[in-house]
Design a protein around this motif. Structure first.
Motif, PDB file in Angstrom:
ATOM      1  N   LYS A 196       0.822  -1.216   0.000  1.00  0.00           N
ATOM      2  CA  LYS A 196       0.000   0.000   0.000  1.00  0.00           C
ATOM      3  C   LYS A 196       0.855   1.265   0.000  1.00  0.00           C
ATOM      4  O   LYS A 196       0.462   2.284  -0.580  1.00  0.00           O
ATOM      5  CB  LYS A 196      -0.942   0.003   1.196  1.00  0.00           C
ATOM      6  CG  LYS A 196      -0.269  -0.054   2.554  1.00  0.00           C
ATOM      7  CD  LYS A 196      -1.306  -0.172   3.669  1.00  0.00           C
ATOM      8  CE  LYS A 196      -0.645  -0.268   5.033  1.00  0.00           C
ATOM      9  NZ  LYS A 196      -1.659  -0.468   6.111  1.00  0.00           N
ATOM     10  N   PHE A 197       2.028   1.205   0.628  1.00  0.00           N
ATOM     11  CA  PHE A 197       2.901   2.379   0.649  1.00  0.00           C
ATOM     12  C   PHE A 197       3.491   2.638  -0.740  1.00  0.00           C
ATOM     13  O   PHE A 197       3.517   3.781  -1.212  1.00  0.00           O
ATOM     14  CB  PHE A 197       4.026   2.193   1.673  1.00  0.00           C
ATOM     15  CG  PHE A 197       3.548   2.132   3.093  1.00  0.00           C
ATOM     16  CD1 PHE A 197       3.121   3.272   3.742  1.00  0.00           C
ATOM     17  CD2 PHE A 197       3.510   0.928   3.780  1.00  0.00           C
ATOM     18  CE1 PHE A 197       2.678   3.224   5.064  1.00  0.00           C
ATOM     19  CE2 PHE A 197       3.071   0.861   5.096  1.00  0.00           C
ATOM     20  CZ  PHE A 197       2.647   2.013   5.728  1.00  0.00           C
ATOM     21  N   PHE A 198       3.963   1.584  -1.407  1.00  0.00           N
ATOM     22  CA  PHE A 198       4.493   1.755  -2.745  1.00  0.00           C
ATOM     23  C   PHE A 198       3.402   2.169  -3.731  1.00  0.00           C
ATOM     24  O   PHE A 198       3.659   2.943  -4.661  1.00  0.00           O
ATOM     25  CB  PHE A 198       5.181   0.469  -3.225  1.00  0.00           C
ATOM     26  CG  PHE A 198       6.560   0.285  -2.661  1.00  0.00           C
ATOM     27  CD1 PHE A 198       7.535   1.251  -2.850  1.00  0.00           C
ATOM     28  CD2 PHE A 198       6.891  -0.858  -1.956  1.00  0.00           C
ATOM     29  CE1 PHE A 198       8.814   1.090  -2.340  1.00  0.00           C
ATOM     30  CE2 PHE A 198       8.161  -1.033  -1.443  1.00  0.00           C
ATOM     31  CZ  PHE A 198       9.129  -0.055  -1.632  1.00  0.00           C
ATOM     32  N   ASP A 199       2.190   1.652  -3.531  1.00  0.00           N
ATOM     33  CA  ASP A 199       1.081   2.061  -4.399  1.00  0.00           C
ATOM     34  C   ASP A 199       0.855   3.567  -4.314  1.00  0.00           C
ATOM     35  O   ASP A 199       0.643   4.240  -5.333  1.00  0.00           O
ATOM     36  CB  ASP A 199      -0.202   1.331  -4.005  1.00  0.00           C
ATOM     37  CG  ASP A 199      -0.211  -0.124  -4.445  1.00  0.00           C
ATOM     38  OD1 ASP A 199       0.598  -0.482  -5.321  1.00  0.00           O
ATOM     39  OD2 ASP A 199      -1.028  -0.897  -3.916  1.00  0.00           O
ATOM     40  N   LYS A 200       0.900   4.117  -3.112  1.00  0.00           N
ATOM     41  CA  LYS A 200       0.695   5.555  -2.936  1.00  0.00           C
ATOM     42  C   LYS A 200       1.837   6.347  -3.583  1.00  0.00           C
ATOM     43  O   LYS A 200       1.612   7.401  -4.193  1.00  0.00           O
ATOM     44  CB  LYS A 200       0.579   5.894  -1.450  1.00  0.00           C
ATOM     45  CG  LYS A 200      -0.708   5.397  -0.797  1.00  0.00           C
ATOM     46  CD  LYS A 200      -0.757   5.758   0.677  1.00  0.00           C
ATOM     47  CE  LYS A 200      -2.038   5.240   1.337  1.00  0.00           C
ATOM     48  NZ  LYS A 200      -2.074   5.553   2.789  1.00  0.00           N
ATOM     49  N   CYS A 201       3.060   5.847  -3.443  1.00  0.00           N
ATOM     50  CA  CYS A 201       4.202   6.524  -4.072  1.00  0.00           C
ATOM     51  C   CYS A 201       4.072   6.493  -5.596  1.00  0.00           C
ATOM     52  O   CYS A 201       4.289   7.508  -6.277  1.00  0.00           O
ATOM     53  CB  CYS A 201       5.504   5.857  -3.651  1.00  0.00           C
ATOM     54  SG  CYS A 201       5.935   6.074  -1.906  1.00  0.00           S
TER      55      CYS A 201
END
Length: 463
Positions: free
Chosen positions: A399-404
């Motif tokens: 989810k963190f990489f998706d937001k980035c």
């Protein structure tokens, strides 16, 4: 532009954990400011010796659902990644990578854990501290190589400035000056020797000077700027003790990801030209690579400095102003007219700065979540298998990489239009395991259909 690369990342106590000290002193011993044409360097002996060993890696693999790839190559193509493991069945346990899978893959090549700092709590603090000290998105990868390999990594370049930290065993490194991009204008200078770009050693040695030839021992640290070719082996251990020479080599790479997230002068400049509807003959990478003026080419490929995304508004504004001034000077030197106005550059720089700060905050949050998960594992008692499974990095990290990646895509759409620019992709995709978001409860009660989807994604994303 200036890039402050910070050393002495670890302050270890007897339990191999970080000392609870203020952020400013995390990196107090070694802060080196590098010029826009940085050079590689080697520093022997540091507190890193033995920080992360084969035993630590085995524990991490046992505790979590991790992905890894191993490097492979042939005579006519560059370095590529192959998955270390494949699901043995449809259940969670049957899809989980085992340490025996890693041992088998080590016979074939170097095993690589991309984004290990996000997935392995024991490495998250290093990543968090480096991110906070540099004010840049940081990615920590882990590499393990069996001793006696004549080539553990063929010559290649990377997109990051990296600190290489040797924690176990011995590895021999050769680092070269960047090849003249004019000779290969269609090649990506940040990815030479990878995928279909072949960069054999004999060819590299004819066109690039050898800058460093070092044997990395436990505790040693090496800095390699982006675009500097390097190659490694684990067969040059004749001067080592038998115990050190026979041990598998483990090193960490702490990569500073300004180029990964488009945070360099070339990307900012081309965005300003496109937004203004202006013609830019340097818009294509091949045109930039063919630029005769080496100094201008190097400046355009410079990443933003460590103040660009800083929380301190005065420092970040000063850095932004330097970027604008540098870009206008480049246009003047290149005699580009019409060129973006100062106001247009200021607006574009602000957009890149705003997006970069979002990406930086997501990296900090990602590493902090991993740190907290490690602390929770160390102290909790009585957690069920399902509860522990729900908190694995398979579900925590994506989810963190998706937001980035979403932030990067949105920036590109604002600058280049709905379709982005040629070659624009989904983003970094940093060694992510497949997986969804949601609460721990939802993750713990996955349906069989959903688990199959996640495992299929994991297999697809293996590198």
């Amino acid at each position: 532009m200036l890039l402050a690369i910070v050393f002495n990342l670890l302050r270890l106590d007897s339990s191999h954990s970080f000392a609870a000290i203020s952020t400013k002193t995390y990196f107090e011993e070694f802060v080196t400011t590098l010029s826009k044409a940085p050079a590689p360097f080697h520093k022997p002996s540091s507190p890193y010796e033995g920080y992360f060993t084969s035993a630590d890696l085995k524990q991490a693999v046992d505790d979590d659902f991790l992905d890894a790839g191993y490097g492979t190559t042939d005579k006519n193509r560059g370095w590529k990644m192959m998955p270390v493991s494949k699901p043995r069945g449809s259940s969670f346990d049957e899809a989980k990578m085992l340490y025996s899978d890693i041992e088998s893959a080590l016979e074939k090549g170097t095993v690589i854990f991309n984004s290990a700092g996000a997935h392995i709590p024991a490495l998250a603090k290093v990543s968090l501290l480096a991110t906070e000290a540099s004010n840049l998105p940081v990615c920590l990868n882990l590499y393990i190589t069996k001793s006696g390999k004549k080539t553990s990594a063929p010559p290649h370049t990377d997109k990051q400035d990296v600190l290489v930290v040797q924690t176990q065993g011995v590895k021999h490194w050769k680092v070269y000056a960047p090849p003249n991009s004019v000779l290969s204008p269609s090649a990506d200078p940040f990815a030479r020797g990878k995928n279909d770009d072949n960069l054999p050693k004999h060819k590299l040695e004819k066109m690039s000077a050898l800058l460093l030839d070092v044997c990395m021992r436990p505790g040693d640290v090496l800095f390699i700027p982006a675009r500097f070719p390097h190659t490694t082996d684990t067969s040059s251990n004749v001067d080592e003790s038998q115990q050190t020479a026979d041990a598998d080599s483990i090193h960490l790479t702490i990569g500073f990801d300004n180029h990964v997230w488009d945070l360099n002068l070339w990307n900012i400049r081309r965005a300003a030209f496109v937004k203004g509807g202006l013609n830019d003959s340097l818009n294509a990478a091949s045109a930039l690579n063919s630029l005769d003026d080496v100094n201008l080419r190097e400046e355009l490929l410079s990443g933003v400095d460590c103040s660009f995304l800083a929380d301190d508004s005065h420092s970040s504004q000063a850095s932004a102003n330097k970027v604008v001034t540098a870009l206008m000077a480049i246009d003047k030197n290149l005699a580009f007219f019409p060129a973006p106005t100062r106001e247009a550059y200021v607006e574009t720089v602000e957009q890149f700065q705003h997006t970069g700060k979002k990406i930086l905050q997501e990296h900090k949050a990602m590493y902090l979540a991993a740190v907290k998960e490690g602390e929770k594992r160390d102290t909790e008692k009585g957690a069920t298998k399902e509860e522990l499974r729900a908190r694995m990095s398979l579900f925590r990290v994506p989810k963190f990489f998706d937001k980035c990646e979403d932030a990067k895509i949105q920036l590109r759409k604002k600058c280049y239009g709905e379709n982005g620019y040629e070659g624009a992709g989904a983003g970094a995709g940093r060694g992510r395991g497949g997986g969804g978001e949601g609460s721990e409860e939802n993750n713990a009660n996955l349906t069989k259909k959903e688990m199959k989807r996640l495992l299929k994604a994991k297999q697809k994303n293996s590198k």
